[in-house]
Design an enzyme around this catalytic site. Structure first.
Site, PDB file in Angstrom:
ATOM      1  N   HIS A  35       0.808  -1.213   0.000  1.00  4.21           N
ATOM      2  CA  HIS A  35       0.000   0.000   0.000  1.00  4.21           C
ATOM      3  C   HIS A  35       0.847   1.272   0.000  1.00  4.21           C
ATOM      4  O   HIS A  35       0.310   2.358  -0.207  1.00  4.21           O
ATOM      5  CB  HIS A  35      -0.935   0.011   1.212  1.00  4.21           C
ATOM      6  CG  HIS A  35      -2.033  -1.007   1.129  1.00  4.21           C
ATOM      7  ND1 HIS A  35      -3.339  -0.673   0.850  1.00  4.21           N
ATOM      8  CD2 HIS A  35      -2.019  -2.357   1.275  1.00  4.21           C
ATOM      9  CE1 HIS A  35      -4.090  -1.764   0.838  1.00  4.21           C
ATOM     10  NE2 HIS A  35      -3.313  -2.798   1.093  1.00  4.21           N
ATOM     11  N   ASP A  37       3.942   9.548  -1.425  1.00  2.60           N
ATOM     12  CA  ASP A  37       2.730   8.867  -0.987  1.00  2.60           C
ATOM     13  C   ASP A  37       2.470   7.671  -1.893  1.00  2.60           C
ATOM     14  O   ASP A  37       2.688   7.754  -3.116  1.00  2.60           O
ATOM     15  CB  ASP A  37       1.528   9.818  -1.051  1.00  2.60           C
ATOM     16  CG  ASP A  37       0.662   9.738   0.190  1.00  2.60           C
ATOM     17  OD1 ASP A  37       0.728   8.713   0.889  1.00  2.60           O
ATOM     18  OD2 ASP A  37      -0.080  10.698   0.460  1.00  2.60           O
TER      19      ASP A  37
END
Length: 489
Positions: free
Chosen positions: A168, A380
């Site tokens: 993730h 991110d």
């Protein structure tokens, strides 16, 4: 297949939150798109979710989890971790080594052998639960950086399972990853999975380049979102699957009367000025100080915007006891104070700072009221705030300013204004451009963004990963380009 393969989902934490009243523990459904998307799959296929309960090793929650499982239609199984394991495995290796390294902050890493030893031990503890709670025909889907060694530990325990892994967070470039003292062990462990999934093409490319440096006998075959790696003995799949949100849920909630009333109150409180919204967890990867510096540069460079624009910066508390995070909080608060002290005028404060968690309804109200989403992380994996803003932008006139180092940039580059978060003046100019953007262009850009988020939602993400796992041909994939290098696959 004559019947659906049973699915075993494994993550660091179970998809529940624990509440203690007196001496009694209660289990409540957690929040998040991953839970929303996977719960129906587990109910339909039959399956289990395995993870740490979040409670101490001496807390027995089997009865509560069993009752919750009967209610939800799929089984939860807890992994008990001692206080020392939580410290060394979770706070130590996971969050003092992997988290900073994979987000391109190697100087923040605390490389300790004891942390790695604990990481291996906890992965083995998870593997024992997986082997004990699954059968050979089940498919084990493992989530995130806490459990990269799980497939290897399952095999060492004699468990033959088909396994998939999804990361993730970003996967770092070769020069960053090679700083990891246990780099070969980490890659060897990942190669035990049958399918490895990343957020973006760039992440997958970084992984394959690291493989080519450390393991010369592995070769890549094929093209497209899912390729094969093989050493002539073993072949695995490696793909990119950009995660997303439940677009319909956010869009529906944003259109309720309650959301409209909250958005109206927010807009009225700011006297209908241009509202710029930042919403982040407290973390050094989110680029909040740099964002504040850019907003200050905007006010200095474009004085005509003073009193006409306001920044609302929401910071969700995180790891408050860690000194580095305390220092970052103080720096953010200092910058907010400096900006407001320098530029405030009667009836106008440039920056409104909220240091607390907001309910989803409150956040949706701010999404609706804001004209500009200010999403500028230094790094991110994906960033779902940008996607949530688009889903909640009811009138279709919002603008997204997005860091080119967020995973979402690969999908959003034709609709968002992409910026380098380290370029303070450049970000200030992008903010000015957003304020001056003609309404027609705002609507055109937002329509592109909403179409992407609506089409490639969290359910598409689940289907695409499991489709790759079970050999389904994948044709409908979003185009992915490498934003920072401009390379196409």
């Amino acid at each position: 297949m004559s019947h659906p393969v049973r699915l075993i989902v494994v993550s660091n934490r179970l998809p529940v939150s624990l509440c203690k009243e007196g001496e009694c523990w209660h289990v409540e459904t957690g929040k998040g798109g991953l839970i929303t998307a996977l719960a129906p799959v587990l109910r339909n296929r039959g399956g289990d979710w395995i993870g740490w309960t979040g409670a101490g090793a001496d807390v027995d929650l089997r009865a509560q989890l069993k009752a919750y499982s009967r209610q939800e239609g799929y089984s939860l199984h807890g992994v008990n971790l001692t206080e020392e394991e939580v410290h060394d495995f979770y706070h130590g290796f996971s969050n003092e080594i992997i988290w900073p390294l994979f987000h391109d902050f190697p100087s923040a890493c605390n490389f300790q052998q004891a942390y790695f030893d604990a990481y291996l031990a906890v992965n083995r503890k998870f593997a024992q639960v997986v082997v004990g709670r699954s059968e050979e025909d089940d498919y084990v889907w493992v989530h995130d950086y806490h459990l990269m060694h799980l497939a290897q530990k399952i095999r060492k325990l004699g468990g033959e399972r088909k396994t998939g892994f999804f990361l993730h967070i970003p996967f770092p470039s070769q020069d960053i990853f090679l700083k990891l003292p246990w780099r070969r062990q980490m890659l060897e462990a990942l190669l035990e999975y049958d399918l490895i999934g990343f957020q973006t093409f760039r992440d997958r490319r970084n992984f394959i380049r690291c493989m080519s440096v450390l393991f010369k006998d592995w070769r890549q075959y094929g093209r497209g979102p899912v390729v094969h790696l093989s050493n002539g003995i073993r072949t695995i799949k490696v793909g990119y699957f950009p995660i997303s949100i439940d677009f319909r849920e956010f869009s529906t909630l944003a259109r309720t009367r309650e959301s409209a009333e909250l958005a109206e109150r927010v807009a009225s409180a700011f006297r209908r000025r241009t509202l710029v919204l930042g919403a982040d967890r407290l973390d050094y990867t989110k680029g909040i100080p740099q964002r504040l510096l850019a907003f200050r540069a905007l006010l200095k460079k474009y004085p005509q915007l003073r009193t006409k624009i306001s920044l609302v910066q929401i910071v969700v508390p995180s790891r408050e006891r860690v000194p580095e995070y305390q220092a970052m909080k103080h720096r953010i608060e200092g910058l907010v104070s400096e900006i407001n002290g320098e530029y405030s005028e009667p009836g106008w404060v440039p920056v409104y700072y909220l240091y607390r968690s907001l309910s989803r309804d409150e956040l949706i109200g701010y999404y609706r009221a804001a004209s500009i989403a200010f999403v500028t992380p230094l790094r991110d994996g994906m960033n779902l705030v940008a996607k949530e803003f688009c889903a909640c932008n009811v009138d279709g006139s919002g603008v997204v300013i997005l860091s080119e180092f967020a995973g979402a940039a690969a999908q959003f580059q034709r609709g968002a204004l992409l910026v380098n978060p380290y370029d303070v003046e450049g970000v200030a100019d992008a903010l000015y451009a957003a304020c001056q953007m003609p309404p027609a262009e705002r609507r055109r850009r937002m329509q592109k963004l909403k179409t992407t988020v609506r089409k490639y939602d969290i359910y598409w993400w689940v289907d695409s990963f499991l489709g790759a796992a079970f050999g389904k041909k994948l044709e409908d994939f979003p185009a992915q380009e490498s934003v920072d290098y401009g390379l196409k696959e």
